[in-house]
Design a protein around this motif. Structure first.
Motif, PDB file in Angstrom:
ATOM      1  N   SER A   8       0.826  -1.200   0.000  1.00 14.94           N
ATOM      2  CA  SER A   8       0.000   0.000   0.000  1.00 14.94           C
ATOM      3  C   SER A   8       0.868   1.260   0.000  1.00 14.94           C
ATOM      4  N   LEU A   9       0.341   2.322  -0.636  1.00 16.50           N
ATOM      5  CA  LEU A   9       1.004   3.639  -0.607  1.00 16.50           C
ATOM      6  C   LEU A   9       0.145   4.634   0.180  1.00 16.50           C
ATOM      7  N   ALA A  30      -1.680   4.701 -10.978  1.00 14.32           N
ATOM      8  CA  ALA A  30      -1.592   3.466 -10.179  1.00 14.32           C
ATOM      9  C   ALA A  30      -1.245   3.786  -8.732  1.00 14.32           C
ATOM     10  N   TYR A  31      -0.399   4.782  -8.540  1.00 14.53           N
ATOM     11  CA  TYR A  31      -0.044   5.204  -7.172  1.00 14.53           C
ATOM     12  C   TYR A  31      -1.277   5.746  -6.448  1.00 14.53           C
ATOM     13  N   SER A  34      -3.341   3.111  -5.256  1.00 12.58           N
ATOM     14  CA  SER A  34      -2.725   2.399  -4.135  1.00 12.58           C
ATOM     15  C   SER A  34      -2.697   3.251  -2.874  1.00 12.58           C
ATOM     16  N   THR A 233       2.991  -0.546 -14.146  1.00  9.84           N
ATOM     17  CA  THR A 233       2.483  -0.011 -12.881  1.00  9.84           C
ATOM     18  C   THR A 233       2.672  -0.956 -11.698  1.00  9.84           C
ATOM     19  N   VAL A 237       4.558   0.243  -8.404  1.00  6.69           N
ATOM     20  CA  VAL A 237       3.963   0.258  -7.057  1.00  6.69           C
ATOM     21  C   VAL A 237       4.851  -0.533  -6.100  1.00  6.69           C
ATOM     22  N   SER A 241       6.686   0.897  -2.597  1.00  3.93           N
ATOM     23  CA  SER A 241       6.061   0.433  -1.343  1.00  3.93           C
ATOM     24  C   SER A 241       7.083  -0.136  -0.362  1.00  3.93           C
TER      25      SER A 241
END
Ligand code: NAP
Ligand code: GCO
Length: 266
Positions: A8-9, A30-31, A34, A233, A237, A241
């Motif tokens: 997870s971000l 994508a970030y 997330s 992506t 990610v 992360s």
């Protein structure tokens, strides 16, 4: 859940340079999905506005700044504004880039310098602007968008290959110099991605046939096709992360297998 499996971000601030469209846009989107707060920059207000409209249409609350990443003063000002308005940058993706496809002996020194400026000097400038706050915060992620040309050459891309080869070594050096501050700096080396930057290599010929380069690169790729920006992506990610906290100084090639393949027998 342990950090080792934390992809997870959530709560992180991510700056993606040159992310109004193309690879940067895909990674920033994508970030956001997330959990990150997205900030991006582009060299022209019209592209920032277009990018904001795209993010909004995709339901993404992004913040855009006009910034020429080769201009250290503009970069420093932008980072200060982001820290004041959004928060300290946890994740930097040095994505902004240009290419000039000119035979080396026909290329002027100014043209060569212009590519080096955006593709190598700018990642240095932007990383240098965000690292001090990452050190204070106790963590940071820097992801440099490298290239097949970080490893291979080809006709007409001397400046770009020199820049992307240098970017691979800048990635390793940031790892070496700042790994002790819990900053991980890695690269992503995309293969051939269908974006505006490679559009000239895929243009249909006057007789309607495929561009020779299009046919060439599909024969050089085990996947047998151009890749999509969205295929970068997942790796992006991962590298942003906590799941990648023990990965540092690495270039992750997302190339459909090009670097492992001699090419299809004609
Ligand atoms: P792109 O479609 O040409 O997008 C490049 C982005 O960078 C644009 O938003 C551009 O903004 C921005 N930019 C250029 N110079 C800038 C500057 N001085 N300051 C701020 N922004 C600037 O390229 P892409 O295909 O998405 O590629 C993105 C990155 O991936 C580049 O670093 C490229 O070298 C790398 N890459 C691409 C491929 C591929 O096959 N496409 C493969 C490997 C690596 P403007 O439109 O306003 O100029
Ligand atoms: C070219 C292409 C490549 C891609 C990419 C490959 O002219 O060969 O533009 O350089 O952009 O960098 O990884």
């Amino acid at each position: 859940m342990s950090d080792y499996l934390n992809f997870s971000l959530e709560g992180k601030v991510a700056l993606v340079t040159g992310a109004s469209y193309g690879i940067g846009y895909a990674i920033a989107s994508a970030y956001a999905k997330s959990g990150a707060k997205i900030v991006f920059c582009d060299i022209k207000q019209e592209f920032v506005d277009k990018g904001l409209a795209s993010y909004q249409a995709d339901g993404i609350d992004a913040k855009g700044y006009v910034c020429d990443v080769t201009n250290e003063e503009m970069v420093q000002d932008m980072v200060k504004k982001i820290e004041a308005e959004i928060g300290v940058i946890d994740i930097l993706v040095n994505n902004a880039g240009i290419i000039k496809r000119i035979p080396m002996c026909d290329m002027t020194a100014a043209e060569f310098r212009a590519v080096i400026d955006v593709d190598l000097n700018a990642p240095f400038i932007v990383a240098k602007a965000v690292i001090p706050s990452m050190i204070k915060k106790g963590h940071g992620k820097i992801i440099n968008i490298c290239s097949m040309m970080s490893e291979l050459g080809r006709e007409t891309v001397s400046a770009y290959a020199a820049a992307k080869g240098g970017l691979k070594m800048l990635t390793r050096n940031i790892c070496a110099e700042y790994g002790a501050y819990n900053i991980q700096c890695n690269g992503i080396g995309p293969g051939y991605i269908a974006t505006p930057q490679t559009a000239p290599l895929r243009e249909k010929q006057p007789d309607g046939s495929r561009h020779p380069f299009d046919q060439f690169i599909c024969g050089r790729t085990p996947a047998g096709r151009w890749l999509q920006a969205e295929e970068l992506t997942g790796p992006a990610v991962f590298l942003a992360s906590d799941a990648s906290n023990a990965v540092n100084g690495h270039v992750l090639y997302v190339d459909g297998g090009i670097l492992a393949y001699i090419g299809k027998q004609p």
